[in-house]
Scaffold this motif. Structure first.
Motif, PDB file in Angstrom:
ATOM      1  N   GLN A  47      80.826 103.090  41.678  1.00 43.90           N
ATOM      2  CA  GLN A  47      80.123 104.123  42.436  1.00 43.90           C
ATOM      3  C   GLN A  47      78.815 103.548  42.991  1.00 43.90           C
ATOM      4  O   GLN A  47      77.993 103.038  42.238  1.00 43.90           O
ATOM      5  CB  GLN A  47      79.818 105.322  41.533  1.00 43.90           C
ATOM      6  CG  GLN A  47      79.072 106.438  42.224  1.00 43.90           C
ATOM      7  CD  GLN A  47      79.927 107.178  43.227  1.00 43.90           C
ATOM      8  OE1 GLN A  47      81.057 107.515  42.933  1.00 43.90           O
ATOM      9  NE2 GLN A  47      79.403 107.420  44.403  1.00 43.90           N
ATOM     10  N   CYS A  79      82.625 105.195  46.676  1.00 45.82           N
ATOM     11  CA  CYS A  79      83.228 104.341  45.657  1.00 45.82           C
ATOM     12  C   CYS A  79      83.796 103.097  46.327  1.00 45.82           C
ATOM     13  O   CYS A  79      84.426 103.183  47.376  1.00 45.82           O
ATOM     14  CB  CYS A  79      84.355 105.069  44.931  1.00 45.82           C
ATOM     15  SG  CYS A  79      83.787 106.301  43.774  1.00 45.82           S
ATOM     16  N   GLU A  81      86.446 100.775  41.763  1.00 48.10           N
ATOM     17  CA  GLU A  81      85.943 102.148  41.682  1.00 48.10           C
ATOM     18  C   GLU A  81      84.478 102.223  41.275  1.00 48.10           C
ATOM     19  O   GLU A  81      84.028 103.209  40.699  1.00 48.10           O
ATOM     20  CB  GLU A  81      86.822 102.988  40.762  1.00 48.10           C
ATOM     21  CG  GLU A  81      88.238 103.105  41.275  1.00 48.10           C
ATOM     22  CD  GLU A  81      89.119 103.981  40.416  1.00 48.10           C
ATOM     23  OE1 GLU A  81      88.586 104.772  39.607  1.00 48.10           O
ATOM     24  OE2 GLU A  81      90.339 103.877  40.558  1.00 48.10           O
TER      25      GLU A  81
END
Length: 176
Positions: free
Chosen positions: A33, A146, A31
């Motif tokens: 970014q 992501c 996850e």
């Protein structure tokens, strides 16, 4: 498991170390970014990462010319095999080359002879991910930019890569 049973203790230790490292990197960058970086295509057009992703999840291979060439070739062969076996996924694949000049990018793109879109990233965002490991990696990217399901292809364990791609196809691209 059959592969592990048929190897020496030393080989098993190395395989387990590779797998542990892969799992660790997966969790480290889960996850993560990404910024909306600028990519350059073969015609020198500048394109934002978000415009490539739009509303469609993508499976991306990222590498640098400084990575091990046989590792790059193995990762490419995995993507090419996926594209051939599942043509509907092909539009969801992309390759990003970082830490390269435009000339290096052109030479690499030409040598790969791939139908998968290949872009050059001039941004340093990708340079920091797995910099110490100096290896190509594959990940799924969603419309929010992501990274999910980061994976390091291990050429010594092709069945492990096959399993990853099977899971990714089932998890993200089943309905294509």
């Amino acid at each position: 498991m059959k592969e592990l049973a048929a190897t020496t203790a030393s080989d098993r230790k190395q395989i387990l170390s590779l797998l542990l490292g892969n799992i660790q990197m997966h969790y480290t960058y889960s996850e993560c970014q990404l910024p909306d970086i600028i990519l350059i295509d073969k015609l020198k057009n500048e394109i934002t990462l978000s415009s490539i992703i739009a509303d469609k999840r993508k499976l991306a291979l990222k590498f640098s010319p400084q990575n091990c060439y046989s590792c790059i070739e193995f990762a490419m062969s995995c993507l090419e095999e996926l594209a051939l076996s599942k043509p509907n996924i092909k539009e969801r694949l992309l390759i990003i080359i970082s830490d390269a000049s435009y000339r290096e990018y052109q030479a690499i793109s030409n040598s790969l002879q791939s139908d998968i879109p290949i872009y050059l990233s001039k941004d340093s965002a990708f340079s920091t991910i797995l910099k110490e490991e100096n290896i190509p990696f594959i990940f799924v990217m969603n419309e929010r930019l992501c990274m999910d399901d980061l994976f390091i292809p291990i050429k010594e364990m092709p069945n492990y890569s096959d399993l990853y791609f099977h899971i990714i196809e089932t998890k993200y691209f089943r309905n294509l």
